[in-house]
Structures are given as structure tokens and as C-alpha cells.
Design an enzyme around this catalytic site. Structure first.
Site, PDB file in Angstrom:
ATOM      1  N   TRP A  71       0.829  -1.204   0.000  1.00 46.27           N
ATOM      2  CA  TRP A  71       0.000   0.000   0.000  1.00 46.27           C
ATOM      3  C   TRP A  71       0.870   1.264   0.000  1.00 46.27           C
ATOM      4  O   TRP A  71       0.720   2.143  -0.859  1.00 46.27           O
ATOM      5  CB  TRP A  71      -0.923  -0.027   1.223  1.00 46.27           C
ATOM      6  CG  TRP A  71      -1.758   1.195   1.409  1.00 46.27           C
ATOM      7  CD1 TRP A  71      -2.414   1.918   0.437  1.00 46.27           C
ATOM      8  CD2 TRP A  71      -2.064   1.846   2.646  1.00 46.27           C
ATOM      9  NE1 TRP A  71      -3.107   2.967   0.995  1.00 46.27           N
ATOM     10  CE2 TRP A  71      -2.901   2.946   2.354  1.00 46.27           C
ATOM     11  CE3 TRP A  71      -1.717   1.608   3.977  1.00 46.27           C
ATOM     12  CZ2 TRP A  71      -3.391   3.791   3.340  1.00 46.27           C
ATOM     13  CZ3 TRP A  71      -2.212   2.431   4.951  1.00 46.27           C
ATOM     14  CH2 TRP A  71      -3.042   3.528   4.636  1.00 46.27           C
ATOM     15  N   HIS A 127      11.995  -5.856   3.210  1.00 50.62           N
ATOM     16  CA  HIS A 127      11.563  -6.389   4.514  1.00 50.62           C
ATOM     17  C   HIS A 127      12.761  -6.672   5.417  1.00 50.62           C
ATOM     18  O   HIS A 127      12.596  -7.205   6.517  1.00 50.62           O
ATOM     19  CB  HIS A 127      10.805  -7.712   4.331  1.00 50.62           C
ATOM     20  CG  HIS A 127       9.517  -7.610   3.576  1.00 50.62           C
ATOM     21  ND1 HIS A 127       8.596  -6.609   3.797  1.00 50.62           N
ATOM     22  CD2 HIS A 127       8.979  -8.413   2.609  1.00 50.62           C
ATOM     23  CE1 HIS A 127       7.544  -6.804   2.999  1.00 50.62           C
ATOM     24  NE2 HIS A 127       7.757  -7.877   2.275  1.00 50.62           N
ATOM     25  N   ARG A 268      -6.601  -7.770   1.004  1.00 51.31           N
ATOM     26  CA  ARG A 268      -7.674  -8.581   1.573  1.00 51.31           C
ATOM     27  C   ARG A 268      -8.722  -7.713   2.268  1.00 51.31           C
ATOM     28  O   ARG A 268      -9.859  -7.636   1.850  1.00 51.31           O
ATOM     29  CB  ARG A 268      -7.080  -9.608   2.555  1.00 51.31           C
ATOM     30  CG  ARG A 268      -8.043 -10.683   3.027  1.00 51.31           C
ATOM     31  CD  ARG A 268      -7.351 -11.640   3.994  1.00 51.31           C
ATOM     32  NE  ARG A 268      -6.867 -10.959   5.181  1.00 51.31           N
ATOM     33  CZ  ARG A 268      -7.589 -10.742   6.284  1.00 51.31           C
ATOM     34  NH1 ARG A 268      -8.831 -11.169   6.349  1.00 51.31           N
ATOM     35  NH2 ARG A 268      -7.073 -10.116   7.314  1.00 51.31           N
TER      36      ARG A 268
END
Length: 312
Positions: A71, A127, A268
Site C-alpha cells: 500500500w 523487509h 484482503r
């Protein structure tokens, strides 16, 4: 800019096809004591990564898996693309030949040589822990946006993602996943360790910290602050366009085009406090205790507003 991301879709598709032929216990490998998915990361790639020469104008997003990196990555990519569109020739913008998979640690060994030839500004996601990043990122004072999300929602989102993404081990029950999450058996390592290690850089002038929750509460302000941090000068109208295109609904509707088959898994719910649907009382207590022990008194711990977002 909601353009198709061919490289992203191709890399993910190949990884999922390969993972479908593997047993569950073959999906992860260990590097420097941390687990990574074998079909998207490799020992050779980690070694080759050191050859990346970071630049002071790189736009770097660091966040633990399921903290909202796709996002916020959309926001960063859109900010840069919007700025470039008005400062460069149209034909040079969004050139597919220049596209690389946005996550630094995912790719082939030749990726970093290609990246060294890319024009500025490069948008890079990761990450990884700070100590596992190329040293040039800190040496050359590249700016890093550090994204945080409350640990209970991270765990909840990671659980659903693991069961929808074949490159990661799936779990028969939430209870099984919770044990793995709390005992440092997750891809990319322990979230609490991630927070502890990045907390050492929390006061660095080249690191800006933002939480998923504060961006949810006021996306317009968050986008404006991110643009200012990276020195991306846009008009109010241009900033508003980025804000509108980064709504969860807009990204979900475009996910098949931008992220292929992975889109429905990545986007989701996009909410806050979904953890309440899974955590039982004992699990709440265990995570509350872990938070207190590892991160509560730190700068990042306070930034997370744990009492607001993680108390039943």
C-alpha cells in the site's frame, strides 16, 4: 499511477509455480539465522546485493511483511511517477525495460548491476533488517521511510497471507501460526526483533517513521509528509490525486492489473483491529507480555500506540 507491473507479476507467477512442486518443509531456507522463502530469495542474491550502490536520492521503504508495504509502496511509486511525469519527457516515464521487482532482496544475481544503471529516482522496498541491507544505503545517506503496524494485526494479516500464497508454508489453524509467529519461525524473522533492530535507527535524520494506523486515520496528511521527507515537490492537486489513487478500494479494484493473481491475496481487508477476530485471551496476554519485554519502552514502541490498537 495504476499501471500494470509486468516484472512484479512475472516474478510472483514463477515463484508460485515453483513452490507448488515443493513440500512444505522445503519452502524456506536460513541465512544469518533468519528464514526466507526459497522461491523468491537465495543465498547468491543476498551476496550479490552488497554490490548495490545506493544514492542519496533513492526512495527506500522498509517494513516487516504485512505491515502495509504494498500500500505505502503504491504511494511512493505514485509520488515519484507524478513528479517525473511533469519533469521528464513522457516517453521516458514508466519504461517497462527499466522495471525491476521492487523488493530489494527478491530477484536474480544480475539485478543489482542493472539497478546501478537505472536513472534516479529509484523506488526500493525491503523487509530486511538494517544490518542485512547493503552498507552503501547508510554510507551514502539514502532516505528510508520505516513503516510500522501494530503487531497483532501484522500477525493476523501474515496468517491469511501465508495460507493464500504458495511460496510460504501454510497453517492448518491460527493457533499453529501464532506459535510460529511468537517463536521466531517466520519468513524474514521475528517482528519484535525487527522492531528492536530498526529502533537503533529511529533517531537517524535520514529515517522517517510512519505507522499504518496513522496513515489510515489521515492519508492526505501522511502523503504530504512523505512527499516532503523525500523532497518530492507536487501541487496540492497532484498530491490529492496520489491520495485518491491510494485508497484501499481503488487499489483492490486495480489489483489484478497491478499485481496479477497475487492481488486478491495482498489486498484482503486493509483495516485496523482485525486481530480481534482471531486472538484468544491467552494469546493476547502472550503478545502483550512480549511487547512489554522487547519494545514497549523504545521510540518505535511508543510510536505504535499499543494501548490504543492492541488492547481488547
Amino acid at each position: 499511477m495504476e499501471k500494470p507491473r509486468k516484472k512484479f507479476i512475472d516474478v510472483v507467477h514463477k515463484a508460485m509455480v515453483a513452490a507448488n512442486t515443493m513440500d512444505r518443509d522445503e519452502l524456506l531456507f536460513s541465512y544469518k539465522g533468519i528464514l526466507y522463502p526459497l522461491t523468491v530469495c537465495s543465498l547468491e542474491v543476498f551476496k550479490a546485493m552488497e554490490s548495490l550502490e545506493a544514492r542519496s536520492d533513492d526512495v527506500i521503504l522498509a517494513g516487516y511483511p504485512k505491515s502495509g508495504t504494498n500500500w505505502v509502496g503504491q504511494i511512493l511509486s505514485d509520488l515519484v511517477a507524478t513528479f517525473e511525469k511533469k519533469t521528464q519527457d513522457e516517453e521516458n516515464v514508466n519504461d517497462e525495460d527499466l522495471e525491476e521487482f521492487p523488493y530489494l532482496e527478491v530477484g536474480d544475481t544480475g539485478k543489482y548491476e542493472r539497478m546501478n544503471k537505472l536513472p534516479s529516482r529509484r523506488v526500493i522496498f525491503t523487509h530486511l533488517l538494517p544490518d542485512n541491507l547493503p552498507r552503501s544505503i547508510f554510507k551514502n545517506k539514502a532516505k528510508i521511510l520505516l513503516l510500522l503496524r501494530n503487531p497483532k494485526d501484522v500477525a493476523t494479516s501474515f496468517y491469511h497471507f501465508s495460507n493464500g500464497m504458495s511460496v510460504l508454508p501454510s497453517y492448518e489453524t491460527w493457533d499453529d501460526f501464532f506459535i510460529a509467529f511468537m517463536t521466531e519461525k517466520m519468513p524474514w524473522g521475528s517482528y519484535f526483533n525487527y522492531l528492536s533492530e530498526w529502533n537503533k535507527y529511529a533517531d537517524d535524520e535520514n529515517v522517517m517513521t510512519i505507522t499504518y494506523e496513522e496513515l489510515k486515520e489521515n492519508r492526505a496528511l501522511g502523503v504530504k509528509n512523505i512527499a516532503a521527507f523525500f523532497g518530492i515537490s507536487l501541487t496540492e492537486e497532484e498530491l490529492q490525486g496520489v491520495v485518491e489513487r491510494s485508497s484501499f478500494q481503488s487499489m483492490k479494484e486495480n489489483s489484478l492489473k497491478t499485481h496479477g493473481a497475487l492481488g486478491s491475496v495482498l489486498f484482503r481487508k486493509g483495516g485496523v483491529s482485525d486481530w480481534k477476530s482471531l486472538f484468544n485471551e491467552d494469546q493476547n496476554e502472550k503478545m502483550d507480555k512480549a511487547f512489554e519485554e522487547h519494545i514497549a519502552g523504545t521510540k518505535l514502541g511508543m510510536k505504535l500506540k499499543y494501548d490504543v490498537y492492541c488492547k481488547a
